[in-house]
Design a protein around this motif. Sequence first.
Motif, PDB file in Angstrom:
ATOM      1  N   SER A   1      31.409  15.483 -15.022  1.00 60.28           N
ATOM      2  CA  SER A   1      31.814  16.710 -15.710  1.00 60.28           C
ATOM      3  C   SER A   1      33.326  16.773 -15.764  1.00 60.28           C
ATOM      4  CB  SER A   1      31.281  17.938 -14.971  1.00 60.28           C
ATOM      5  OG  SER A   1      31.887  18.040 -13.691  1.00 60.28           O
ATOM      6  N   CYS A   2      33.829  17.666 -16.613  1.00 61.42           N
ATOM      7  CA  CYS A   2      35.271  17.914 -16.642  1.00 61.42           C
ATOM      8  C   CYS A   2      35.737  18.503 -15.316  1.00 61.42           C
ATOM      9  CB  CYS A   2      35.622  18.872 -17.779  1.00 61.42           C
ATOM     10  SG  CYS A   2      35.535  18.145 -19.435  1.00 61.42           S
ATOM     11  N   ALA A   3      34.899  19.333 -14.709  1.00 63.72           N
ATOM     12  CA  ALA A   3      35.277  19.959 -13.450  1.00 63.72           C
ATOM     13  C   ALA A   3      35.568  18.924 -12.378  1.00 63.72           C
ATOM     14  CB  ALA A   3      34.164  20.898 -12.980  1.00 63.72           C
ATOM     15  N   GLN A   4      34.862  17.805 -12.422  1.00 64.31           N
ATOM     16  CA  GLN A   4      35.065  16.756 -11.436  1.00 64.31           C
ATOM     17  C   GLN A   4      36.130  15.762 -11.872  1.00 64.31           C
ATOM     18  OE1 GLN A   4      31.566  14.935  -9.680  1.00 64.31           O
ATOM     19  NE2 GLN A   4      32.557  12.923  -9.660  1.00 64.31           N
ATOM     20  N   ALA A   5      36.106  15.349 -13.144  1.00 59.00           N
ATOM     21  CA  ALA A   5      37.010  14.293 -13.605  1.00 59.00           C
ATOM     22  C   ALA A   5      38.399  14.798 -13.945  1.00 59.00           C
ATOM     23  CB  ALA A   5      36.405  13.594 -14.826  1.00 59.00           C
ATOM     24  N   ALA A   6      38.500  16.029 -14.462  1.00 66.13           N
ATOM     25  CA  ALA A   6      39.797  16.545 -14.923  1.00 66.13           C
ATOM     26  C   ALA A   6      39.910  18.030 -14.634  1.00 66.13           C
ATOM     27  CB  ALA A   6      39.955  16.274 -16.411  1.00 66.13           C
TER      28      ALA A   6
ATOM     29  N   VAL B   1      34.246  13.313 -24.847  1.00 67.07           N
ATOM     30  CA  VAL B   1      34.264  14.595 -24.156  1.00 67.07           C
ATOM     31  C   VAL B   1      35.710  15.067 -24.089  1.00 67.07           C
ATOM     32  CG1 VAL B   1      33.877  15.803 -21.983  1.00 67.07           C
ATOM     33  CG2 VAL B   1      32.193  14.159 -22.807  1.00 67.07           C
ATOM     34  N   LEU B   2      35.935  16.332 -24.457  1.00 71.74           N
ATOM     35  CA  LEU B   2      37.261  16.940 -24.390  1.00 71.74           C
ATOM     36  C   LEU B   2      37.254  18.019 -23.317  1.00 71.74           C
ATOM     37  CD1 LEU B   2      37.186  15.638 -27.300  1.00 71.74           C
ATOM     38  CD2 LEU B   2      38.841  17.394 -27.943  1.00 71.74           C
ATOM     39  N   CYS B   3      38.223  17.936 -22.404  1.00 72.19           N
ATOM     40  CA  CYS B   3      38.366  18.921 -21.337  1.00 72.19           C
ATOM     41  C   CYS B   3      39.614  19.754 -21.599  1.00 72.19           C
ATOM     42  CB  CYS B   3      38.498  18.228 -19.984  1.00 72.19           C
ATOM     43  SG  CYS B   3      37.149  17.079 -19.579  1.00 72.19           S
ATOM     44  N   GLY B   4      39.507  21.063 -21.472  1.00 72.90           N
ATOM     45  CA  GLY B   4      40.663  21.910 -21.760  1.00 72.90           C
ATOM     46  C   GLY B   4      40.566  23.272 -21.123  1.00 72.90           C
ATOM     47  N   ARG B   5      41.457  24.150 -21.538  1.00 68.42           N
ATOM     48  CA  ARG B   5      41.514  25.528 -21.046  1.00 68.42           C
ATOM     49  C   ARG B   5      41.691  26.483 -22.214  1.00 68.42           C
ATOM     50  NH1 ARG B   5      42.902  25.785 -15.394  1.00 68.42           N
ATOM     51  NH2 ARG B   5      41.910  23.936 -14.510  1.00 68.42           N
ATOM     52  N   GLU B   6      41.176  27.688 -22.063  1.00 67.18           N
ATOM     53  CA  GLU B   6      41.370  28.770 -23.020  1.00 67.18           C
ATOM     54  C   GLU B   6      41.622  30.059 -22.254  1.00 67.18           C
ATOM     55  OE1 GLU B   6      37.969  29.104 -25.491  1.00 67.18           O
ATOM     56  OE2 GLU B   6      38.220  27.145 -26.447  1.00 67.18           O
TER      57      GLU B   6
ATOM     58  N   GLU C   1      41.214  36.263 -18.764  1.00 67.85           N
ATOM     59  CA  GLU C   1      40.956  35.235 -17.774  1.00 67.85           C
ATOM     60  C   GLU C   1      41.131  33.864 -18.402  1.00 67.85           C
ATOM     61  OE1 GLU C   1      36.971  35.719 -16.416  1.00 67.85           O
ATOM     62  OE2 GLU C   1      36.071  35.291 -18.365  1.00 67.85           O
ATOM     63  N   GLN C   2      41.401  32.900 -17.551  1.00 70.10           N
ATOM     64  CA  GLN C   2      41.521  31.522 -17.993  1.00 70.10           C
ATOM     65  C   GLN C   2      40.172  30.825 -17.796  1.00 70.10           C
ATOM     66  OE1 GLN C   2      44.138  27.612 -16.758  1.00 70.10           O
ATOM     67  NE2 GLN C   2      45.029  29.638 -16.437  1.00 70.10           N
ATOM     68  N   VAL C   3      39.720  30.130 -18.844  1.00 73.41           N
ATOM     69  CA  VAL C   3      38.397  29.497 -18.834  1.00 73.41           C
ATOM     70  C   VAL C   3      38.550  28.005 -19.074  1.00 73.41           C
ATOM     71  CG1 VAL C   3      36.131  29.414 -19.960  1.00 73.41           C
ATOM     72  CG2 VAL C   3      37.293  31.606 -19.665  1.00 73.41           C
ATOM     73  N   ALA C   4      37.952  27.204 -18.207  1.00 73.87           N
ATOM     74  CA  ALA C   4      37.918  25.757 -18.405  1.00 73.87           C
ATOM     75  C   ALA C   4      36.742  25.422 -19.316  1.00 73.87           C
ATOM     76  CB  ALA C   4      37.775  25.038 -17.073  1.00 73.87           C
ATOM     77  N   THR C   5      36.970  24.523 -20.271  1.00 74.47           N
ATOM     78  CA  THR C   5      35.930  24.176 -21.236  1.00 74.47           C
ATOM     79  C   THR C   5      35.636  22.682 -21.217  1.00 74.47           C
ATOM     80  OG1 THR C   5      37.544  23.833 -23.026  1.00 74.47           O
ATOM     81  CG2 THR C   5      36.649  26.056 -22.769  1.00 74.47           C
ATOM     82  N   GLU C   6      34.397  22.362 -21.514  1.00 71.28           N
ATOM     83  CA  GLU C   6      33.976  20.965 -21.704  1.00 71.28           C
ATOM     84  C   GLU C   6      33.213  20.903 -23.023  1.00 71.28           C
ATOM     85  OE1 GLU C   6      31.083  17.551 -19.678  1.00 71.28           O
ATOM     86  OE2 GLU C   6      32.104  19.037 -18.397  1.00 71.28           O
ATOM     87  N   ARG C   7      33.713  20.077 -23.958  1.00 75.85           N
ATOM     88  CA  ARG C   7      33.088  19.941 -25.268  1.00 75.85           C
ATOM     89  C   ARG C   7      32.830  18.475 -25.565  1.00 75.85           C
ATOM     90  NH1 ARG C   7      36.637  24.474 -26.093  1.00 75.85           N
ATOM     91  NH2 ARG C   7      35.428  26.295 -26.743  1.00 75.85           N
ATOM     92  N   ARG C   8      31.781  18.234 -26.359  1.00 74.72           N
ATOM     93  CA  ARG C   8      31.346  16.856 -26.620  1.00 74.72           C
ATOM     94  C   ARG C   8      31.057  16.661 -28.100  1.00 74.72           C
ATOM     95  NH1 ARG C   8      27.399  12.885 -23.523  1.00 74.72           N
ATOM     96  NH2 ARG C   8      26.541  11.687 -25.273  1.00 74.72           N
TER      97      ARG C   8
ATOM     98  N   THR D   1      30.424  20.229 -29.626  1.00 73.55           N
ATOM     99  CA  THR D   1      29.432  21.108 -29.023  1.00 73.55           C
ATOM    100  C   THR D   1      29.912  21.489 -27.634  1.00 73.55           C
ATOM    101  OG1 THR D   1      27.612  20.047 -30.222  1.00 73.55           O
ATOM    102  CG2 THR D   1      27.041  21.323 -28.255  1.00 73.55           C
ATOM    103  N   THR D   2      29.882  22.770 -27.317  1.00 69.00           N
ATOM    104  CA  THR D   2      30.305  23.213 -25.990  1.00 69.00           C
ATOM    105  C   THR D   2      29.237  22.886 -24.963  1.00 69.00           C
ATOM    106  OG1 THR D   2      31.641  25.011 -26.923  1.00 69.00           O
ATOM    107  CG2 THR D   2      31.021  25.202 -24.609  1.00 69.00           C
ATOM    108  N   VAL D   3      29.642  22.142 -23.947  1.00 74.10           N
ATOM    109  CA  VAL D   3      28.734  21.740 -22.877  1.00 74.10           C
ATOM    110  C   VAL D   3      28.809  22.711 -21.706  1.00 74.10           C
ATOM    111  CG1 VAL D   3      28.214  19.910 -21.206  1.00 74.10           C
ATOM    112  CG2 VAL D   3      28.919  19.303 -23.530  1.00 74.10           C
TER     113      VAL D   3
END
Length: 330
Positions: free
Chosen positions: A45-50, A83-88, A98-105, A175-177
């Motif tokens: 996941s993005c949470a683990q990798a980035a 997979v794209l990892c980012g923040r919004e 609030e700041q939200v971490a996103t993972e999209r594929r 697509t948001t994962v």
Amino acid sequence: MSGMRPGGTVLVAAVLGMALGGCAGSATGPADEPDPARIVDRWASCAQAAPQAGAVLLTPPAAARDEPESGRIDPAFTPVAVVLCGREIRPRPGGGQEQVATERRADEIGALVDALRLPTQRADGEIACTLDMIVPPWLALLDERGRWLRPYLPTDVCGKPRPEVRAALDGLRLTTVDTRAVGQVESSEAEAAGCSQRWADMVWVETSMGRPRPPAPATVPTAGPLRLCVYQVPASEQGGGKPAGDFEYGGPLPPERQAGVLRALATTRTADDCATPASRFAVLRPLNGAGGPDRYVELDGCRRFLVVPPAGGAQLGQGDAALAALLGPV
């Protein structure tokens, strides 16, 4: 940080101006090509990798991780997804942000892979480049076995991602994962008060750099309605180069109190020789956003104040407990 539109992603560009360096150069071929990227066994996941991908203000740093560096796509690796990892930053239910971490594929990535295989360009002679800063997203390519790598983004003669890479990223159907809240950017209380969630103690900053001038002559300035924002400085920030405080309370300053505050800030008393960091400070700014000086007051510690006119030339003076009392909760 990355902007989003339906079906795609946009690289952030902060336009700063134009730097001219003579005639435009031409691309002559690859330059300083990186090694092939390390292939990692299994994507989780993005949470683990980035965990810090796209991080913005107010996010505490994550523990150091063995994050693979980007590199060229290994010939033995066949990408089938990205997979794209980012923040919004998003509104919070009930107010604030609030700041939200996103993972999209995305699974249709032919154009992106072709663009990533292009060579880095180099200039032949002097070039003219804009100073816009392109911030590409953190991305990983996955193969059918679930392995992944971080691809290198080939750049143009100005050191920015090539136009083909930008177009391919913008054309992805994502697509948001997963999304997860990772921190508060602005509380509902700060939003209601019209204050920023965090602010720097500029009295400490300016005095540490030795820049403030003595107080101006004792004339009570006229001012429109002022907004009061009070910040608590964590012990870990006190005495640092630019200590940041967290919002405590604030709102429009009552007129009767404002008159007393302005009289106190018109004092000609030179600030005492003191080096005790404040744990709380107040910021006073025009309520309607109109031009006017910013005013900072240490509510404990040395109890100094700083008046910063829009044109510069900060002036430092000495406050007291009575001034601090006028800046209590509104």
